[in-house]
Motif scaffolding. Structure first.
Motif, mmCIF file in Angstrom:
data_model
loop_
_atom_site.group_PDB
_atom_site.id
_atom_site.type_symbol
_atom_site.label_atom_id
_atom_site.label_comp_id
_atom_site.label_asym_id
_atom_site.label_seq_id
_atom_site.Cartn_x
_atom_site.Cartn_y
_atom_site.Cartn_z
ATOM 1 N N LEU A 1 13.028 45.697 30.982
ATOM 2 C CA LEU A 1 13.122 43.984 31.047
ATOM 3 C C LEU A 1 14.007 43.422 30.048
ATOM 4 O O LEU A 1 14.614 42.508 30.456
ATOM 5 N N THR A 2 14.209 43.829 29.055
ATOM 6 C CA THR A 2 15.231 43.356 27.788
ATOM 7 C C THR A 2 16.655 43.335 28.620
ATOM 8 O O THR A 2 17.470 42.441 28.519
ATOM 9 N N ASP A 3 16.968 44.538 29.084
ATOM 10 C CA ASP A 3 18.049 44.865 29.744
ATOM 11 C C ASP A 3 18.456 43.893 30.772
ATOM 12 O O ASP A 3 19.508 43.240 30.954
ATOM 13 N N LEU A 4 17.466 43.556 31.843
ATOM 14 C CA LEU A 4 17.418 42.876 32.869
ATOM 15 C C LEU A 4 17.864 41.368 32.215
ATOM 16 O O LEU A 4 18.707 40.808 32.943
ATOM 17 N N LYS A 5 16.948 40.990 31.550
ATOM 18 C CA LYS A 5 17.362 39.387 31.049
ATOM 19 C C LYS A 5 18.520 39.215 30.126
ATOM 20 O O LYS A 5 19.025 38.418 30.380
#
Length: 175
Positions: free
Chosen positions: A157-161
Motif C-alpha cells: 500500500l505504501t509503495d502503491l501510494k
C-alpha cells in the motif's frame, strides 16, 4: 506545508468499489469459507486495482486450506463449471455469464530448475503472498461475511501510494 496523510482504506470500503455482481460473489465465497472453517482471501491484482479505484473483472481467491474441494462446492452453489488442478491446489470456475474465478490453496513453491513446474506445499497466506513478484501484488483482503480485513505484510500500500514498484525477492525478475 506537508501533505495530509491518506488513511489506509478498510476492506469494506474497498469491496464496496466492486459492482453488485462481484460483491455478491465475494459474499457467497466468504459465507462458504466460514461454513467450512476456511479463511478465504481476495488476492493480488484485484486488490491492487481496488485500491487504485479501477476494479477489474477478475477475482482471484486464495484459501488457507485445500482450495480444490472448496472450489468444487463454490462452483456447485453458483452453477459454475469448474476445472481443478489438484497437483497445484488450484481451480478455475467459469460462471454462466462468463465471469472467471481463480481459486488457489495458500502455498509455498520450490522449483527444481528455472522454467520447471513448481513443487507445491501448503503454506500460510503470508508465504503465499511472498511468492508473488512485487509488493503491490502481494496484498489480500480476508473475506468474512459482511466485510473483510486488508492484509499488507510487505508494504504494498505504501509503495502503491508512493508510485514505487518494489520486488519482493531476487526471483521476482526471473518469474
Amino acid at each position: 506545508m506537508s501533505r495530509p496523510q491518506q488513511q489506509r482504506p478498510t476492506a469494506p470500503e474497498l469491496l464496496r468499489r466492486l459492482g453488485r455482481r462481484e460483491q455478491d460473489l465475494i459474499q457467497t465465497a466468504a459465507v462458504l469459507g466460514e461454513r467450512r472453517g476456511l479463511s478465504v482471501y481476495l488476492v493480488g491484482g484485484p486488490v491492487r486495482d481496488l485500491i487504485l479505484g479501477s476494479p477489474g473483472a477478475d477475482l482471484d481467491f486464495t484459501v488457507a486450506g485445500n482450495a480444490v474441494p472448496y472450489a468444487e462446492a463454490l462452483a456447485a452453489s453458483l452453477g459454475a463449471r469448474v476445472t481443478t488442478h489438484p497437483r497445484f491446489g488450484t481451480a478455475t470456475l467459469i460462471l454462466q455469464d462468463g465471469v472467471r474465478l481463480d481459486i488457489a490453496t495458500a502455498r509455498r513453491e520450490r522449483y527444481a530448475r528455472s522454467a520447471a513446474l513448481p513443487q507445491v506445499f501448503p503454506g500460510t497466506i503470508e508465504e503465499d503472498l511472498f511468492r508473488r513478484d512485487f509488493t503491490i501484488n502481494a496484498m489480500a483482503v480476508r473475506l468474512v461475511p459482511g466485510g473483510g480485513q486488508l492484509l499488507d505484510p510487505f508494504g504494498g500500500l505504501t509503495d502503491l501510494k508512493g508510485r514505487r514498484l518494489r520486488a519482493l525477492h531476487d526471483e521476482s525478475y526471473r518469474d
